[in-house]
Design a protein around this motif. Structure first.
Motif, PDB file in Angstrom:
ATOM      1  N   SER A  37      13.066  52.814   9.011  1.00 41.94           N
ATOM      2  CA  SER A  37      12.877  51.436   8.551  1.00 41.94           C
ATOM      3  C   SER A  37      13.419  51.262   7.130  1.00 41.94           C
ATOM      4  O   SER A  37      13.955  50.213   6.781  1.00 41.94           O
ATOM      5  N   LEU A  38      13.303  52.305   6.309  1.00 48.32           N
ATOM      6  CA  LEU A  38      13.863  52.229   4.956  1.00 48.32           C
ATOM      7  C   LEU A  38      15.370  51.995   5.024  1.00 48.32           C
ATOM      8  O   LEU A  38      15.908  51.074   4.408  1.00 48.32           O
ATOM      9  N   ILE A  39      16.033  52.830   5.810  1.00 50.61           N
ATOM     10  CA  ILE A  39      17.496  52.711   5.919  1.00 50.61           C
ATOM     11  C   ILE A  39      17.858  51.319   6.438  1.00 50.61           C
ATOM     12  O   ILE A  39      18.655  50.592   5.841  1.00 50.61           O
ATOM     13  N   ILE A  40      17.211  50.927   7.535  1.00 50.48           N
ATOM     14  CA  ILE A  40      17.498  49.616   8.127  1.00 50.48           C
ATOM     15  C   ILE A  40      17.187  48.509   7.122  1.00 50.48           C
ATOM     16  O   ILE A  40      18.000  47.608   6.893  1.00 50.48           O
ATOM     17  N   GLY A  41      16.018  48.613   6.496  1.00 50.92           N
ATOM     18  CA  GLY A  41      15.569  47.565   5.589  1.00 50.92           C
ATOM     19  C   GLY A  41      16.528  47.374   4.420  1.00 50.92           C
ATOM     20  O   GLY A  41      16.934  46.249   4.100  1.00 50.92           O
ATOM     21  N   VAL A  42      16.898  48.490   3.776  1.00 51.83           N
ATOM     22  CA  VAL A  42      17.794  48.393   2.614  1.00 51.83           C
ATOM     23  C   VAL A  42      19.130  47.781   3.040  1.00 51.83           C
ATOM     24  O   VAL A  42      19.634  46.845   2.414  1.00 51.83           O
ATOM     25  N   THR A  43      19.682  48.268   4.144  1.00 51.83           N
ATOM     26  CA  THR A  43      20.977  47.759   4.601  1.00 51.83           C
ATOM     27  C   THR A  43      20.909  46.254   4.849  1.00 51.83           C
ATOM     28  O   THR A  43      21.636  45.472   4.222  1.00 51.83           O
ATOM     29  N   CYS A  44      19.989  45.861   5.740  1.00 49.94           N
ATOM     30  CA  CYS A  44      19.910  44.440   6.097  1.00 49.94           C
ATOM     31  C   CYS A  44      19.475  43.599   4.894  1.00 49.94           C
ATOM     32  O   CYS A  44      19.968  42.497   4.672  1.00 49.94           O
ATOM     33  N   GLY A  45      18.575  44.160   4.077  1.00 50.23           N
ATOM     34  CA  GLY A  45      18.083  43.426   2.905  1.00 50.23           C
ATOM     35  C   GLY A  45      19.223  43.070   1.958  1.00 50.23           C
ATOM     36  O   GLY A  45      19.418  41.910   1.595  1.00 50.23           O
ATOM     37  N   LEU A  46      20.009  44.089   1.595  1.00 53.08           N
ATOM     38  CA  LEU A  46      21.139  43.843   0.695  1.00 53.08           C
ATOM     39  C   LEU A  46      22.087  42.812   1.307  1.00 53.08           C
ATOM     40  O   LEU A  46      22.493  41.850   0.653  1.00 53.08           O
ATOM     41  N   LEU A  47      22.388  43.020   2.565  1.00 59.39           N
ATOM     42  CA  LEU A  47      23.330  42.146   3.260  1.00 59.39           C
ATOM     43  C   LEU A  47      22.873  40.694   3.161  1.00 59.39           C
ATOM     44  O   LEU A  47      23.625  39.813   2.715  1.00 59.39           O
ATOM     45  N   ILE A  48      21.616  40.447   3.501  1.00 58.80           N
ATOM     46  CA  ILE A  48      21.140  39.062   3.542  1.00 58.80           C
ATOM     47  C   ILE A  48      21.014  38.467   2.132  1.00 58.80           C
ATOM     48  O   ILE A  48      21.304  37.295   1.929  1.00 58.80           O
ATOM     49  N   SER A  49      20.635  39.303   1.148  1.00 57.87           N
ATOM     50  CA  SER A  49      20.574  38.768  -0.221  1.00 57.87           C
ATOM     51  C   SER A  49      21.929  38.208  -0.601  1.00 57.87           C
ATOM     52  O   SER A  49      22.061  37.076  -1.074  1.00 57.87           O
ATOM     53  N   LEU A  50      22.938  39.018  -0.361  1.00 54.39           N
ATOM     54  CA  LEU A  50      24.307  38.632  -0.692  1.00 54.39           C
ATOM     55  C   LEU A  50      24.648  37.311  -0.006  1.00 54.39           C
ATOM     56  O   LEU A  50      25.048  36.335  -0.634  1.00 54.39           O
ATOM     57  N   ILE A  51      24.401  37.265   1.316  1.00 56.23           N
ATOM     58  CA  ILE A  51      24.742  36.062   2.080  1.00 56.23           C
ATOM     59  C   ILE A  51      23.973  34.859   1.546  1.00 56.23           C
ATOM     60  O   ILE A  51      24.558  33.808   1.268  1.00 56.23           O
ATOM     61  N   ALA A  52      22.673  35.046   1.351  1.00 57.90           N
ATOM     62  CA  ALA A  52      21.831  33.937   0.877  1.00 57.90           C
ATOM     63  C   ALA A  52      22.343  33.428  -0.470  1.00 57.90           C
ATOM     64  O   ALA A  52      22.474  32.219  -0.708  1.00 57.90           O
ATOM     65  N   PHE A  53      22.695  34.381  -1.344  1.00 58.34           N
ATOM     66  CA  PHE A  53      23.183  34.019  -2.681  1.00 58.34           C
ATOM     67  C   PHE A  53      24.462  33.204  -2.567  1.00 58.34           C
ATOM     68  O   PHE A  53      24.595  32.121  -3.132  1.00 58.34           O
ATOM     69  N   ILE A  54      25.416  33.718  -1.789  1.00 52.65           N
ATOM     70  CA  ILE A  54      26.712  33.026  -1.639  1.00 52.65           C
ATOM     71  C   ILE A  54      26.499  31.650  -1.005  1.00 52.65           C
ATOM     72  O   ILE A  54      27.031  30.640  -1.469  1.00 52.65           O
ATOM     73  N   TRP A  55      25.648  31.613   0.013  1.00 55.16           N
ATOM     74  CA  TRP A  55      25.456  30.383   0.782  1.00 55.16           C
ATOM     75  C   TRP A  55      24.749  29.325  -0.073  1.00 55.16           C
ATOM     76  O   TRP A  55      25.227  28.188  -0.211  1.00 55.16           O
ATOM     77  N   GLN A  56      23.639  29.698  -0.665  1.00 56.49           N
ATOM     78  CA  GLN A  56      22.838  28.712  -1.388  1.00 56.49           C
ATOM     79  C   GLN A  56      23.120  28.725  -2.890  1.00 56.49           C
ATOM     80  O   GLN A  56      22.565  27.919  -3.634  1.00 56.49           O
ATOM     81  N   GLY A  57      23.983  29.659  -3.334  1.00 55.49           N
ATOM     82  CA  GLY A  57      24.326  29.713  -4.753  1.00 55.49           C
ATOM     83  C   GLY A  57      23.111  29.895  -5.644  1.00 55.49           C
ATOM     84  O   GLY A  57      23.088  29.456  -6.784  1.00 55.49           O
ATOM     85  N   ASN A  58      22.071  30.533  -5.111  1.00 52.70           N
ATOM     86  CA  ASN A  58      20.857  30.744  -5.898  1.00 52.70           C
ATOM     87  C   ASN A  58      20.465  32.214  -5.831  1.00 52.70           C
ATOM     88  O   ASN A  58      19.975  32.685  -4.802  1.00 52.70           O
ATOM     89  N   MET A  59      20.718  32.940  -6.927  1.00 53.05           N
ATOM     90  CA  MET A  59      20.502  34.377  -6.908  1.00 53.05           C
ATOM     91  C   MET A  59      19.049  34.717  -6.578  1.00 53.05           C
ATOM     92  O   MET A  59      18.763  35.611  -5.795  1.00 53.05           O
ATOM     93  N   HIS A  60      18.130  33.952  -7.152  1.00 53.74           N
ATOM     94  CA  HIS A  60      16.725  34.266  -6.922  1.00 53.74           C
ATOM     95  C   HIS A  60      16.353  34.100  -5.455  1.00 53.74           C
ATOM     96  O   HIS A  60      15.581  34.894  -4.905  1.00 53.74           O
ATOM     97  N   LEU A  61      16.936  33.081  -4.826  1.00 51.79           N
ATOM     98  CA  LEU A  61      16.686  32.917  -3.393  1.00 51.79           C
ATOM     99  C   LEU A  61      17.154  34.173  -2.667  1.00 51.79           C
ATOM    100  O   LEU A  61      16.456  34.736  -1.821  1.00 51.79           O
TER     101      LEU A  61
END
Lengths: 449, 449
Positions: free
Chosen positions: B360-384
């Protein structure tokens, strides 16, 4: 289980007392699975010294109960000379799939040490694709000729009995070694000694070509009662036989594969799989599903205004999406299971789809009314109740049909229906449900605010 | 399959020509599954007239391939007299489970028509619980006495061969009919005629008590290579034998049950189940899940303020909830599958949980980083991005562990781990994930708006 713990202690004791013969002696009285289990329950250091002193027969008998990785590891530990002795004691089916992992040099050394016919047979098996009939068969079967008398057949059986895995079925070959029929040993026993085999043999034989895939064999096994399946080459000549224990393995593996696929675990993951490997096997699906999940995200984004006006809509999002996914998963399971058991024709398919449609109506109306009532009571807004209820009704119908039709379509295009995993259906249904939900909501928006 | 369609046409033709003997003749050359398939593919009216003219042997041979409901229907159509003739031709295992559905009167009539030993045996089988060893066994096995010579045993085999379903294994009983060992026919064949059975017999027997449940038997089948399992009473006396075609059925049914439970389809639903029945079997779960779904609703309601301020949070709700459910389902499948194959001890469990945690750590870190990046690019809000990413990391860990631990706990309390169905885990994980997500979001709220 307690018993096995005791056995393990017994073994450790004997190891300490260096009474290795006692261990080998005990091993001859145990079933392969128990041997493997005892061995695995030993502390590492004992395992090493045990391997050192177990005789090859004992090792050979427990080896098949480990997974292949472990098998190779064990063989590696005992060194090539002993390894070859062990291998020589294995059945061709286990052996051939094990040899596939051998470095060329070791393979050649082993093949050069065993007799030519056996070596030839193994090479042939290895030349066949993995998980096909040809790679799972054994040459330990009993065959007689069409013209043999029952007496002659019985005598052949007597002589070959100890090599045969399938004494209770004897294969009857014509002069070109084509499979002409089968006689059970039972038939021979109750026949007259001077009867001819060809007169008492059973002519309806179900056989598989050496190219038959595991899934196809699995389907046959679910329909007919075999004790062994003959494997034929292109000229209908008998190549080998898939024996009962292998058939059992086929059914088990296919079932596990389905469960795995339905849960988006592509490749086999068991308790011993390393974390990194397990994660690697699970990630592809999860990442794919993550991107599909983004779609639902952007859909909601599309309805941002609606949502901003009536935040309460968000309360029911997970419920509607979830329910839709759940009913989809249910239909999926019903279809995947059904397809594994029977053949389908357009008639069956239409009946099935129509059946599932009616099921979805019943489910949809029930759950729809229920949630409308709850939503109304909870939020005190009748229109919200109507929106949520009618959405759920609609999405449950869509979800059920998706769970039914997607695997059928995959099957139609000769893809494994089980790859339409629960998670995939769930995620697809998320999207459906959100579109429906928010469209209906936006339509009633004036009433909701 | 084409072949079978042709057969069906052949049958229809012969029916029209009223050449019924031709049909019976053809039936003797077909396998039960094919007979059943041909029969089912006939138009209703032909089916009726066919039943009328098929001889009892033909009906008996295809009957077992239908589900029980259909079997009873068919027997009803041919009338009590012929039905009894057909029943008398069935094996005790199929017969006894079929007779359970008979009205007392019909049952008694049938039992009075067959010989007493058989009737007694059937009554005994029916007295045992459904899906236990005692209800699946057959009395068509071969037994000899400890003191018999090989010659005597071979002769017994010869005489009883035609009644025995398990000629290739012969059970050796002591004078109290307790099971003392087994000899394979192969052993007899290669032994000397004047050897004593007790000297060549195999003493390690794996047997089951008549009370053993199908799941327990299934577990044994996955470990040991049986060709038949002896069923014993409380005094270790041999009651009957479960033959390999039944064993195959056990494995298949257990696998289907697991797939069904994992998808929250409690009872068996196949392509022929009526819509209302199917709906009834699916609704309980769905309604339960609906109420659990309401919990997630009220959680979101609890965070209404947060959500009102940052509607964008809603965009990622389905994704986070979905992903958490998916990883949970994956772990669930791995655990359920594993538990069906091997015994576990605290050591195995801790290793497994720790393994899944690392996964779960491996999966979590991978997917977590991925989605942060996407969310940031999409909504232009780093904190989001941070909120969404860290939430996903956390929920994936929680979800994986839930999917691992829930079935283990169920198993610990002797409940079937597979009842922790994918949908259940998914819905539970919905709740987890929403709490985590919105808590983190509320914490960062000032940064998000």
């Amino acid at each position: 289980m307690k018993k096995i713990q005791e056995d393990a202690l017994f073994v450790i004791e004997k190891l300490k007392e260096e009474k290795y013969d006692k261990i080998n002696e005990m091993f001859t009285t145990k079933k392969p699975y128990d041997l493997a289990f005892i061995f695995q329950n030993l502390p590492e250091k004992h395992r090493a010294s045990m391997l050192e002193h177990l005789n090859e027969a004992s090792i050979a008998s427990m080896l098949p109960k480990f997974n292949q990785l472990k098998q190779l590891e064990l063989l590696g530990k005992i060194g090539p000379a002993r390894a070859n002795k062990v291998l020589a004691l294995l059945d061709t089916d286990i052996l051939s799939s094990l040899l596939r992992h051998f470095p060329k040099a070791d393979l050649d050394r082993f093949l050069s040490e065993i007799n030519d016919t056996e070596a030839q047979y193994l090479k042939q098996m290895m030349s066949y694709e993995r998980d096909t009939a040809g790679s799972m068969m054994t040459n330990r079967y009993l065959s007689v000729q069409l013209e043999d008398t029952v007496a002659a057949a019985v005598e052949k059986a007597r002589v070959h009995a100890m090599y045969s895995e399938t004494l209770f079925i004897i294969y009857v070959l014509d002069k070109n070694n084509r499979l002409a029929g089968t006689v059970s040993y039972r038939d021979l026993v109750i026949a007259q000694p001077d009867d001819l085999v060809k007169d008492i043999m059973l002519k309806q034989i179900i056989s598989v070509p050496y190219t038959a895939k595991r899934a196809e064999i699995n389907k046959l096994l679910k329909r007919y009662d075999f004790s062994a399946i003959p494997v034929l080459d292109d000229q209908e000549r008998l190549l080998g036989v898939i024996t009962f224990d292998d058939m059992m393995q086929i059914v088990i593996q296919e079932a596990n594969e389905d469960i795995g696929k339905l849960s988006a675990v592509n490749k086999e993951i068991d308790f011993d799989t390393k974390p990194v490997t397990a994660a690697k096997r699970r990630l592809p699906w999860l990442i794919a599903l993550l991107f599909i999940g983004l779609v639902s995200g952007s859909i909601i984004a599309g309805f941002e205004d609606t949502l901003e006006k009536v935040v309460a809509l968000a309360f029911f999002m997970p419920l509607i999406a979830g329910m839709t996914g759940n009913t989809g998963t249910q239909s999926l399971a019903v279809v995947v299971r059904g397809l594994a058991e029977q053949d389908i024709n357009p008639k069956v398919v239409t009946r099935l789809i129509f059946r599932e449609f009616r099921v979805s109506l019943i489910i949809g109306v029930t759950c729809g009314l229920l949630i409308s009532l709850i939503a109304f009571i909870w939020q005190g807004n009748m229109h919200l109740g109507i929106v949520v209820g009618s959405s759920l009704l609609l999405t449950l119908i869509l979800g059920t049909l998706a769970g039914t039709i997607v695997p059928l379509v995959l099957y139609k295009f000769n893809l494994d229906p089980a790859v339409a995993s629960g998670p995939l259906i769930t995620t697809i249904n998320d999207i459906f449900s959100l579109v429906v939900y928010f469209s209906i909501a936006s339509f009633f928006l004036s009433k909701l605010v």
